[in-house]
Motif scaffolding. Sequence first.
Motif, short mmCIF file in Angstrom:
data_model
loop_
_atom_site.label_atom_id
_atom_site.label_comp_id
_atom_site.label_asym_id
_atom_site.label_seq_id
_atom_site.Cartn_x
_atom_site.Cartn_y
_atom_site.Cartn_z
N UNK A 286 19.19 46.84 42.60
CA UNK A 286 18.59 45.61 43.13
C UNK A 286 19.12 44.39 42.39
N UNK A 287 19.27 44.48 41.08
CA UNK A 287 19.83 43.37 40.31
C UNK A 287 21.26 43.07 40.75
N UNK A 288 22.01 44.12 41.08
CA UNK A 288 23.41 43.95 41.47
C UNK A 288 23.53 43.38 42.87
N UNK A 289 22.70 43.87 43.79
CA UNK A 289 22.78 43.44 45.19
C UNK A 289 22.57 41.93 45.32
N UNK A 290 21.79 41.35 44.43
CA UNK A 290 21.57 39.90 44.47
C UNK A 290 22.87 39.13 44.48
N UNK A 291 23.89 39.66 43.79
CA UNK A 291 25.16 38.94 43.66
C UNK A 291 26.20 39.37 44.69
N UNK B 243 32.23 36.57 35.12
CA UNK B 243 32.35 35.33 35.88
C UNK B 243 31.54 34.20 35.25
N UNK B 244 30.46 34.55 34.54
CA UNK B 244 29.61 33.55 33.91
C UNK B 244 30.03 33.25 32.47
N UNK C 63 27.52 44.41 37.58
CA UNK C 63 26.91 43.44 36.66
C UNK C 63 27.89 43.02 35.57
N UNK C 64 28.78 43.92 35.17
CA UNK C 64 29.78 43.57 34.15
C UNK C 64 30.67 42.43 34.62
N UNK C 65 31.12 42.49 35.86
CA UNK C 65 32.03 41.46 36.35
C UNK C 65 31.29 40.18 36.75
N UNK C 66 30.00 40.29 37.01
CA UNK C 66 29.21 39.07 37.16
C UNK C 66 29.05 38.37 35.81
N UNK C 67 28.84 39.16 34.77
CA UNK C 67 28.77 38.57 33.42
C UNK C 67 30.10 37.93 33.05
N UNK D 185 30.06 35.37 29.96
CA UNK D 185 29.33 36.17 28.96
C UNK D 185 30.16 37.42 28.68
N UNK D 186 31.22 37.23 27.90
CA UNK D 186 32.23 38.27 27.76
C UNK D 186 31.74 39.47 26.95
N UNK D 187 30.95 39.24 25.92
CA UNK D 187 30.46 40.38 25.14
C UNK D 187 29.51 41.24 25.96
N UNK D 188 28.67 40.61 26.78
CA UNK D 188 27.81 41.38 27.67
C UNK D 188 28.64 42.17 28.67
#
Length: 394
Positions: A125-130, A174-175, A168-172, A177-180
């Motif tokens: 669900x968290x992933x589908x948002x993006x 894009x934002x 979620x890794x590639x959304x991070x 947040x490289x360590x995340x």
Amino acid sequence: MGAIRRIETRIRRQAAFAASIGLFLAVVIGEVGASLMAPDGLNYMPFGYDFPAFWVAARLFLTEGIAGVYDVEAFIALQLPLAPQESVLLWHYPPTYLAMVMPLGWLSYPVALLSFTTLGLALWAMTVRYYRAVPQPLGWVVLFGAPAVVLTLIQGQNGLIFAALSGLAFQARAKGRLWLAACLIALGLGKPHLSILVPVALIAARDWPLFWRCCVTCLGLLGAVTLLLGADVWLAALNNTPLLRVAMATGDLWAQQVTAYVALKMLGAGNGLALVAQAISAMVAIVAVADVWRRREVVADLKLAMLFLATLLVSPYAFRYDMVLTLLGLSLLAQVLLRRGMRPGDKLIMLLVWIAPALSPALAVALGLQIGPLVMALGVALCWREAVVERRLA
């Protein structure tokens, strides 16, 4: 006018909800029917029928150590009460995944299955948002009602979790947040074949900040797993490799495997020819990802779509529930095509990729034909075509 729009919105949401339920039931009914009609006397297995292998491995490690995980007799004895038939699943996952599921061994089986399923749905669900192709409720229907998602839930598998980690890794990333992003990519080592093209993409894009962070976090994860499980866990996993090869060669699981290797084996090809076909499939995927990711004029959505769609073409070991990852790529590709305009045949290719997890096993059983790799190759070709269009426009 405002009241009319609210009514229309409510109708659309109800229709989307009904469609989602309909898709879910259709796939469930199809899965039950296929199981009842399967050869060799296979019976329909209940919800979460792959999950006992995860729970048993976790419980045996906590009670008997790593030797218990690879003790076939102990593994079968603990799993049989949970399985409605004599055939059981053994442990073929890497130590990184054993460390991830180990906490499940502290829970009773029903609570462990519920927790595992809830975690997968929450992460998805968290992933589908993006990654929704359209913002309306239909976007949620397409991603939550997809056969790959439904089948993953029915089988009690981990496709949702690992696809969500990648997404979620590639959304991070894009934002910024490289360590995340690096930590999430490192967790993907629980199923390494789903992350195999990530270094290819990062190197091609010359994204050295994230690449080196990934190296650090992956080494840190491997060190943590060694400390947690013991150094002998790696030798035990290596010694289990011949048993995994036997499981691959028997053909019992071929209908669910969506790889070029299996497709050739089902057509009667020898092992050497099947491996050559798999090598060609892998090289095409690597070249496609490297070519798209090294070009700055290609938009980020198309790069990610190529990465997610091409991943399962690399490894000879990939199952239909792993196609949750391709579902993310399909949604990103749909976003690009909706902005640019679709050509004849585009919708058909995307529909085939979307429905392949439910369709491919039935065709494999009925006709001896595994269409999974061909369908994913069509999706990759569609991505590559759009990347060429972008280069020409640039």
